[in-house]
Write a protein that holds these residues in place. Sequence first.
Motif, PDB file in Angstrom:
ATOM      1  N   VAL A   1       0.805  -1.095  -0.015  1.00 50.56           N
ATOM      2  CA  VAL A   1       0.054   0.150  -0.039  1.00 50.56           C
ATOM      3  C   VAL A   1       0.870   1.053  -0.048  1.00 50.56           C
ATOM      4  O   VAL A   1       2.101   1.411   0.666  1.00 50.56           O
ATOM      5  CB  VAL A   1      -1.119   0.134   1.228  1.00 50.56           C
ATOM      6  N   GLN A   2       0.385   2.551  -0.803  1.00 53.36           N
ATOM      7  CA  GLN A   2       1.114   3.559  -0.568  1.00 53.36           C
ATOM      8  C   GLN A   2       0.485   4.530   0.042  1.00 53.36           C
ATOM      9  O   GLN A   2      -0.986   4.701  -0.256  1.00 53.36           O
ATOM     10  CB  GLN A   2       1.358   3.850  -2.208  1.00 53.36           C
ATOM     11  N   LEU A   3       0.972   5.538   0.974  1.00 51.66           N
ATOM     12  CA  LEU A   3       0.406   6.346   1.596  1.00 51.66           C
ATOM     13  C   LEU A   3       0.869   7.724   1.234  1.00 51.66           C
ATOM     14  O   LEU A   3       1.997   8.003   1.124  1.00 51.66           O
ATOM     15  CB  LEU A   3       0.695   6.207   3.204  1.00 51.66           C
ATOM     16  N   GLN A   4      -0.121   8.818   1.356  1.00 50.78           N
ATOM     17  CA  GLN A   4       0.123  10.110   0.869  1.00 50.78           C
ATOM     18  C   GLN A   4      -0.421  11.058   1.903  1.00 50.78           C
ATOM     19  O   GLN A   4      -1.745  11.227   2.134  1.00 50.78           O
ATOM     20  CB  GLN A   4      -0.356  10.578  -0.404  1.00 50.78           C
ATOM     21  N   ALA A   5       0.287  11.747   2.562  1.00 51.67           N
ATOM     22  CA  ALA A   5      -0.215  12.493   3.840  1.00 51.67           C
ATOM     23  C   ALA A   5      -0.212  13.804   3.225  1.00 51.67           C
ATOM     24  O   ALA A   5       0.707  14.537   2.345  1.00 51.67           O
ATOM     25  CB  ALA A   5       0.843  12.493   5.008  1.00 51.67           C
ATOM     26  N   SER A   6      -1.051  14.591   3.768  1.00 52.74           N
ATOM     27  CA  SER A   6      -1.417  15.979   3.230  1.00 52.74           C
ATOM     28  C   SER A   6      -2.005  17.072   4.332  1.00 52.74           C
ATOM     29  O   SER A   6      -2.652  16.382   5.277  1.00 52.74           O
ATOM     30  CB  SER A   6      -1.891  16.222   1.999  1.00 52.74           C
ATOM     31  N   GLY A   7      -2.274  18.202   4.373  1.00 50.71           N
ATOM     32  CA  GLY A   7      -2.997  19.003   5.229  1.00 50.71           C
ATOM     33  C   GLY A   7      -1.995  19.894   6.201  1.00 50.71           C
ATOM     34  O   GLY A   7      -2.623  20.616   7.290  1.00 50.71           O
ATOM     35  N   GLY A   8      -0.740  19.658   6.142  1.00 46.99           N
ATOM     36  CA  GLY A   8       0.030  20.517   7.149  1.00 46.99           C
ATOM     37  C   GLY A   8       0.275  21.869   6.487  1.00 46.99           C
ATOM     38  O   GLY A   8      -0.276  22.201   5.482  1.00 46.99           O
ATOM     39  N   GLY A   9       0.840  22.591   7.658  1.00 45.08           N
ATOM     40  CA  GLY A   9       1.127  24.039   7.274  1.00 45.08           C
ATOM     41  C   GLY A   9       1.390  24.671   8.390  1.00 45.08           C
ATOM     42  O   GLY A   9       1.962  24.380   9.473  1.00 45.08           O
ATOM     43  N   LEU A  10       1.358  26.403   8.355  1.00 49.27           N
ATOM     44  CA  LEU A  10       1.986  26.999   9.484  1.00 49.27           C
ATOM     45  C   LEU A  10       0.899  27.804  10.068  1.00 49.27           C
ATOM     46  O   LEU A  10       0.009  28.531   9.344  1.00 49.27           O
ATOM     47  CB  LEU A  10       2.858  28.063   8.666  1.00 49.27           C
ATOM     48  N   VAL A  11       0.789  27.508  11.365  1.00 49.95           N
ATOM     49  CA  VAL A  11      -0.349  28.025  11.979  1.00 49.95           C
ATOM     50  C   VAL A  11       0.037  28.512  13.392  1.00 49.95           C
ATOM     51  O   VAL A  11       1.022  28.547  13.721  1.00 49.95           O
ATOM     52  CB  VAL A  11      -1.581  27.136  12.188  1.00 49.95           C
ATOM     53  N   GLN A  12      -0.732  29.349  13.965  1.00 52.03           N
ATOM     54  CA  GLN A  12      -0.656  30.035  15.443  1.00 52.03           C
ATOM     55  C   GLN A  12      -1.128  29.073  16.342  1.00 52.03           C
ATOM     56  O   GLN A  12      -2.109  28.234  16.126  1.00 52.03           O
ATOM     57  CB  GLN A  12      -1.262  31.409  15.330  1.00 52.03           C
ATOM     58  N   ALA A  13      -0.575  29.313  17.645  1.00 50.70           N
ATOM     59  CA  ALA A  13      -0.979  28.762  18.897  1.00 50.70           C
ATOM     60  C   ALA A  13      -2.462  28.687  18.972  1.00 50.70           C
ATOM     61  O   ALA A  13      -2.921  29.758  18.909  1.00 50.70           O
ATOM     62  CB  ALA A  13      -0.151  28.965  20.017  1.00 50.70           C
ATOM     63  N   GLY A  14      -3.322  27.430  19.278  1.00 52.12           N
ATOM     64  CA  GLY A  14      -4.609  27.697  19.324  1.00 52.12           C
ATOM     65  C   GLY A  14      -5.513  27.404  18.131  1.00 52.12           C
ATOM     66  O   GLY A  14      -6.458  26.956  18.125  1.00 52.12           O
ATOM     67  N   ASP A  15      -4.570  27.516  17.027  1.00 53.27           N
ATOM     68  CA  ASP A  15      -5.471  27.162  15.869  1.00 53.27           C
ATOM     69  C   ASP A  15      -5.455  25.609  15.389  1.00 53.27           C
ATOM     70  O   ASP A  15      -5.315  25.000  16.242  1.00 53.27           O
ATOM     71  CB  ASP A  15      -4.494  27.485  14.454  1.00 53.27           C
ATOM     72  N   SER A  16      -6.163  25.240  14.422  1.00 54.94           N
ATOM     73  CA  SER A  16      -6.606  24.066  14.354  1.00 54.94           C
ATOM     74  C   SER A  16      -6.134  23.506  12.832  1.00 54.94           C
ATOM     75  O   SER A  16      -6.109  24.063  11.842  1.00 54.94           O
ATOM     76  CB  SER A  16      -8.130  23.625  14.133  1.00 54.94           C
ATOM     77  N   LEU A  17      -5.769  22.167  12.629  1.00 55.45           N
ATOM     78  CA  LEU A  17      -5.499  21.843  11.254  1.00 55.45           C
ATOM     79  C   LEU A  17      -5.783  20.468  11.128  1.00 55.45           C
ATOM     80  O   LEU A  17      -6.084  19.519  12.146  1.00 55.45           O
ATOM     81  CB  LEU A  17      -3.941  21.292  11.043  1.00 55.45           C
ATOM     82  N   ARG A  18      -6.311  19.997  10.170  1.00 55.55           N
ATOM     83  CA  ARG A  18      -6.633  18.467   9.782  1.00 55.55           C
ATOM     84  C   ARG A  18      -5.633  17.914   8.768  1.00 55.55           C
ATOM     85  O   ARG A  18      -5.589  18.453   7.750  1.00 55.55           O
ATOM     86  CB  ARG A  18      -8.251  18.331   9.377  1.00 55.55           C
ATOM     87  N   LEU A  19      -4.860  16.615   9.222  1.00 55.48           N
ATOM     88  CA  LEU A  19      -4.053  16.127   8.330  1.00 55.48           C
ATOM     89  C   LEU A  19      -5.112  14.969   7.624  1.00 55.48           C
ATOM     90  O   LEU A  19      -5.641  14.335   8.277  1.00 55.48           O
ATOM     91  CB  LEU A  19      -2.767  15.594   9.083  1.00 55.48           C
ATOM     92  N   SER A  20      -4.465  14.512   6.308  1.00 58.87           N
ATOM     93  CA  SER A  20      -5.104  13.140   5.794  1.00 58.87           C
ATOM     94  C   SER A  20      -4.136  12.613   5.374  1.00 58.87           C
ATOM     95  O   SER A  20      -3.003  13.053   4.948  1.00 58.87           O
ATOM     96  CB  SER A  20      -6.095  13.836   4.604  1.00 58.87           C
ATOM     97  N   CYS A  21      -4.412  11.150   5.159  1.00 52.87           N
ATOM     98  CA  CYS A  21      -3.444  10.419   4.511  1.00 52.87           C
ATOM     99  C   CYS A  21      -4.303   9.300   3.710  1.00 52.87           C
ATOM    100  O   CYS A  21      -5.149   8.500   4.160  1.00 52.87           O
ATOM    101  CB  CYS A  21      -3.065   9.517   5.698  1.00 52.87           C
ATOM    102  N   ALA A  22      -3.942   9.523   2.504  1.00 53.09           N
ATOM    103  CA  ALA A  22      -4.906   8.768   1.573  1.00 53.09           C
ATOM    104  C   ALA A  22      -3.847   7.266   1.029  1.00 53.09           C
ATOM    105  O   ALA A  22      -2.781   7.636   0.907  1.00 53.09           O
ATOM    106  CB  ALA A  22      -4.883   9.579   0.028  1.00 53.09           C
ATOM    107  N   ALA A  23      -4.878   6.164   1.270  1.00 47.53           N
ATOM    108  CA  ALA A  23      -3.962   5.108   0.789  1.00 47.53           C
ATOM    109  C   ALA A  23      -4.257   4.426  -0.573  1.00 47.53           C
ATOM    110  O   ALA A  23      -5.482   4.679  -0.948  1.00 47.53           O
ATOM    111  CB  ALA A  23      -4.192   4.216   1.987  1.00 47.53           C
ATOM    112  N   SER A  24      -3.498   4.008  -1.307  1.00 43.07           N
ATOM    113  CA  SER A  24      -3.733   3.283  -2.527  1.00 43.07           C
ATOM    114  C   SER A  24      -3.897   1.943  -1.933  1.00 43.07           C
ATOM    115  O   SER A  24      -3.404   1.376  -0.946  1.00 43.07           O
ATOM    116  CB  SER A  24      -2.718   3.447  -3.452  1.00 43.07           C
ATOM    117  N   GLY A  25      -4.514   0.833  -2.890  1.00 41.35           N
ATOM    118  CA  GLY A  25      -4.636  -0.269  -2.591  1.00 41.35           C
ATOM    119  C   GLY A  25      -5.990  -0.761  -2.075  1.00 41.35           C
ATOM    120  O   GLY A  25      -6.681  -0.109  -1.334  1.00 41.35           O
ATOM    121  N   ARG A  26      -6.544  -1.853  -2.640  1.00 40.42           N
ATOM    122  CA  ARG A  26      -7.802  -2.514  -2.021  1.00 40.42           C
ATOM    123  C   ARG A  26      -7.941  -3.129  -0.869  1.00 40.42           C
ATOM    124  O   ARG A  26      -9.011  -3.220  -0.305  1.00 40.42           O
ATOM    125  CB  ARG A  26      -8.103  -3.332  -3.300  1.00 40.42           C
ATOM    126  N   THR A  27      -6.567  -3.139  -0.047  1.00 37.75           N
ATOM    127  CA  THR A  27      -6.619  -3.785   1.198  1.00 37.75           C
ATOM    128  C   THR A  27      -6.620  -2.792   2.334  1.00 37.75           C
ATOM    129  O   THR A  27      -6.226  -3.276   3.453  1.00 37.75           O
ATOM    130  CB  THR A  27      -5.606  -4.785   1.018  1.00 37.75           C
TER     131      THR A  27
END
Length: 127
Positions: free
Chosen positions: A1-27
């Motif tokens: 399986v291959q994994l691709q992470a995304s969603g990072g960035g530069l934020v200030q303390a107290g802020d929110s982020l959502r990271l995603s990790c998309a996977a290839s493969g049927r399993t």
Amino acid sequence: VQLQASGGGLVQAGDSLRLSCAASGRTYSTYNMGWFRQAPGKEREFVAAITRSGGMTYYTDSVKGRLTISRDNAKNTVYLQMNNLKPEDTAVYYCAADRGACSTYGCYRRDREYDYWGQGTQVTVSS
């Protein structure tokens, strides 16, 4: 399986982020999934894990109540919702897949238990 992470960035303390990790493969739905992070000059550390069904989640103490791991098996994606971010959360975040050997917190937190790794996404939290 291959994994691709995304969603990072530069934020200030107290802020929110959502990271995603998309996977290839049927399993994808057969894998337990984890998030780890590595800050500059430090070893990679466990952040959170989720079982293949999404029924169980595990967190390191420092993120409990602020970070939430979830998954959508229909979309082959695992998420890390990060709220109330702190400067000490600054790190490169990696997603990883475990083929199912783990069943305890002690196992999930060991990076050597994971079989596949994404490339990492940078999260920087300024004070």
